[in-house]
Write a protein that holds these residues in place. Structure first.
Motif, mmCIF file in Angstrom:
data_model
loop_
_atom_site.group_PDB
_atom_site.id
_atom_site.type_symbol
_atom_site.label_atom_id
_atom_site.label_comp_id
_atom_site.label_asym_id
_atom_site.label_seq_id
_atom_site.Cartn_x
_atom_site.Cartn_y
_atom_site.Cartn_z
ATOM 1 N N ARG A 38 0.840 -1.196 0.000
ATOM 2 C CA ARG A 38 0.000 0.000 0.000
ATOM 3 C C ARG A 38 0.874 1.244 0.000
ATOM 4 O O ARG A 38 2.011 1.221 0.467
ATOM 5 C CB ARG A 38 -0.950 0.009 1.202
ATOM 6 C CG ARG A 38 -0.263 0.172 2.549
ATOM 7 C CD ARG A 38 -1.292 0.041 3.670
ATOM 8 N NE ARG A 38 -0.680 0.199 4.986
ATOM 9 C CZ ARG A 38 -1.322 0.010 6.129
ATOM 10 N NH1 ARG A 38 -2.617 -0.353 6.132
ATOM 11 N NH2 ARG A 38 -0.695 0.174 7.286
ATOM 12 N N GLN A 39 0.298 2.322 -0.524
ATOM 13 C CA GLN A 39 0.999 3.596 -0.541
ATOM 14 C C GLN A 39 0.015 4.707 -0.219
ATOM 15 O O GLN A 39 -0.969 4.915 -0.953
ATOM 16 C CB GLN A 39 1.679 3.852 -1.883
ATOM 17 C CG GLN A 39 2.574 5.071 -1.872
ATOM 18 C CD GLN A 39 3.526 5.110 -3.048
ATOM 19 O OE1 GLN A 39 3.282 4.489 -4.086
ATOM 20 N NE2 GLN A 39 4.626 5.828 -2.878
ATOM 21 N N ALA A 40 0.290 5.389 0.863
ATOM 22 C CA ALA A 40 -0.509 6.537 1.268
ATOM 23 C C ALA A 40 0.125 7.805 0.706
ATOM 24 O O ALA A 40 1.338 7.826 0.423
ATOM 25 C CB ALA A 40 -0.579 6.618 2.790
ATOM 26 N N PRO A 41 -0.654 8.867 0.531
ATOM 27 C CA PRO A 41 -0.099 10.114 -0.019
ATOM 28 C C PRO A 41 1.087 10.603 0.793
ATOM 29 O O PRO A 41 1.017 10.690 2.021
ATOM 30 C CB PRO A 41 -1.282 11.083 0.076
ATOM 31 C CG PRO A 41 -2.487 10.218 0.049
ATOM 32 C CD PRO A 41 -2.100 8.962 0.768
ATOM 33 N N GLY A 42 2.174 10.878 0.093
ATOM 34 C CA GLY A 42 3.351 11.426 0.751
ATOM 35 C C GLY A 42 4.187 10.414 1.508
ATOM 36 O O GLY A 42 5.144 10.798 2.185
ATOM 37 N N LYS A 43 3.816 9.133 1.415
ATOM 38 C CA LYS A 43 4.562 8.107 2.145
ATOM 39 C C LYS A 43 5.150 7.077 1.177
ATOM 40 O O LYS A 43 4.703 6.942 0.034
ATOM 41 C CB LYS A 43 3.647 7.416 3.155
ATOM 42 C CG LYS A 43 3.169 8.326 4.277
ATOM 43 C CD LYS A 43 2.439 7.531 5.342
ATOM 44 C CE LYS A 43 2.050 8.419 6.505
ATOM 45 N NZ LYS A 43 1.357 7.657 7.578
ATOM 46 N N ASP A 44 6.143 6.356 1.659
ATOM 47 C CA ASP A 44 6.728 5.280 0.869
ATOM 48 C C ASP A 44 5.759 4.105 0.768
ATOM 49 O O ASP A 44 4.889 3.910 1.622
ATOM 50 C CB ASP A 44 8.029 4.796 1.512
ATOM 51 C CG ASP A 44 9.127 5.837 1.458
ATOM 52 O OD1 ASP A 44 10.036 5.770 2.304
ATOM 53 O OD2 ASP A 44 9.075 6.704 0.560
ATOM 54 N N ARG A 45 5.924 3.341 -0.277
ATOM 55 C CA ARG A 45 5.116 2.136 -0.417
ATOM 56 C C ARG A 45 5.493 1.151 0.697
ATOM 57 O O ARG A 45 6.667 0.944 0.984
ATOM 58 C CB ARG A 45 5.330 1.514 -1.793
ATOM 59 C CG ARG A 45 4.344 0.410 -2.132
ATOM 60 C CD ARG A 45 4.433 0.023 -3.592
ATOM 61 N NE ARG A 45 3.957 1.111 -4.458
ATOM 62 C CZ ARG A 45 3.801 0.982 -5.777
ATOM 63 N NH1 ARG A 45 4.093 -0.169 -6.365
ATOM 64 N NH2 ARG A 45 3.378 1.992 -6.492
ATOM 65 N N GLU A 46 4.477 0.540 1.290
ATOM 66 C CA GLU A 46 4.669 -0.359 2.432
ATOM 67 C C GLU A 46 4.180 -1.761 2.064
ATOM 68 O O GLU A 46 3.103 -1.915 1.492
ATOM 69 C CB GLU A 46 3.867 0.153 3.643
ATOM 70 C CG GLU A 46 3.899 -0.754 4.859
ATOM 71 C CD GLU A 46 2.926 -0.320 5.946
ATOM 72 O OE1 GLU A 46 2.043 0.525 5.678
ATOM 73 O OE2 GLU A 46 3.029 -0.836 7.079
ATOM 74 N N ARG A 47 4.959 -2.740 2.382
ATOM 75 C CA ARG A 47 4.550 -4.124 2.173
ATOM 76 C C ARG A 47 3.625 -4.526 3.322
ATOM 77 O O ARG A 47 4.025 -4.471 4.475
ATOM 78 C CB ARG A 47 5.762 -5.032 2.102
ATOM 79 C CG ARG A 47 5.469 -6.492 1.734
ATOM 80 C CD ARG A 47 6.763 -7.207 1.568
ATOM 81 N NE ARG A 47 6.668 -8.588 1.164
ATOM 82 C CZ ARG A 47 7.263 -9.568 1.835
ATOM 83 N NH1 ARG A 47 7.947 -9.297 2.938
ATOM 84 N NH2 ARG A 47 7.174 -10.809 1.403
ATOM 85 N N VAL A 48 2.420 -4.948 3.003
ATOM 86 C CA VAL A 48 1.403 -5.240 4.000
ATOM 87 C C VAL A 48 1.356 -6.723 4.330
ATOM 88 O O VAL A 48 1.310 -7.105 5.501
ATOM 89 C CB VAL A 48 0.025 -4.771 3.485
ATOM 90 C CG1 VAL A 48 -1.087 -5.215 4.414
ATOM 91 C CG2 VAL A 48 -0.001 -3.260 3.308
ATOM 92 N N SER A 49 1.378 -7.560 3.299
ATOM 93 C CA SER A 49 1.253 -8.996 3.528
ATOM 94 C C SER A 49 1.780 -9.742 2.330
ATOM 95 O O SER A 49 2.036 -9.161 1.269
ATOM 96 C CB SER A 49 -0.207 -9.391 3.779
ATOM 97 O OG SER A 49 -0.962 -9.269 2.587
ATOM 98 N N CYS A 50 1.917 -11.054 2.506
ATOM 99 C CA CYS A 50 2.340 -11.919 1.413
ATOM 100 C C CYS A 50 1.861 -13.331 1.706
ATOM 101 O O CYS A 50 1.824 -13.744 2.869
ATOM 102 C CB CYS A 50 3.856 -11.893 1.250
ATOM 103 S SG CYS A 50 4.454 -12.956 -0.082
ATOM 104 N N ILE A 51 1.519 -14.041 0.647
ATOM 105 C CA ILE A 51 1.220 -15.457 0.768
ATOM 106 C C ILE A 51 2.089 -16.188 -0.247
ATOM 107 O O ILE A 51 2.133 -15.817 -1.427
ATOM 108 C CB ILE A 51 -0.285 -15.761 0.569
ATOM 109 C CG1 ILE A 51 -0.581 -17.238 0.776
ATOM 110 C CG2 ILE A 51 -0.795 -15.270 -0.791
ATOM 111 C CD1 ILE A 51 -2.069 -17.549 0.923
#
Length: 121
Positions: A38-51
């Protein structure tokens, strides 16, 4: 050619739930690790989950652990992200992605187009 169609984003109140879908074509999701970012405005892309590929071990970021669940339906060639107890800070564009290889690595080979999630009252 790998292709994703994401759906399920939208506006939800704090404490609510959403389920994101990532329908794949051109490859079998049970043979790849599929991540949600996910990527919020003004923030770096964040890894949330993985399968990972079948049988499917999972990874969750601390920020979503206990609230989000990722799963896979091999018959539909689709990966899901069930999001519960949503908070305003979960607001972001959410992307599914095919990670490089069978196991979760964080290295992305192919991105989906993204779907917007807004958590607000």
């Amino acid at each position: 050619q790998l292709h994703f169609v994401e759906s399920g984003g939208g506006l939800v109140q704090p404490g609510g739930s959403l389920t994101l879908s990532c329908a794949a074509s051109g490859f079998s999701v049970d043979n790849y690790a599929i991540g949600w970012f996910r990527q919020a405005p003004g923030k770096d892309r964040e890894r949330v989950s993985c399968i990972s590929g079948s049988p499917g071990s999972t990874y969750y970021a601390d920020s979503v652990k206990g609230r989000f669940t990722t799963s896979r339906d091999n018959a539909k060639n689709t990966v899901y992200l069930q999001m519960n107890s949503l908070k305003p800070e979960d607001t972001a564009v959410y992307y599914c992605a095919a990670e490089v290889g069978y196991y979760c690595s964080g290295y992305v080979g192919h991105w989906g187009q993204g779907t917007q999630v807004i958590v607000s009252s």
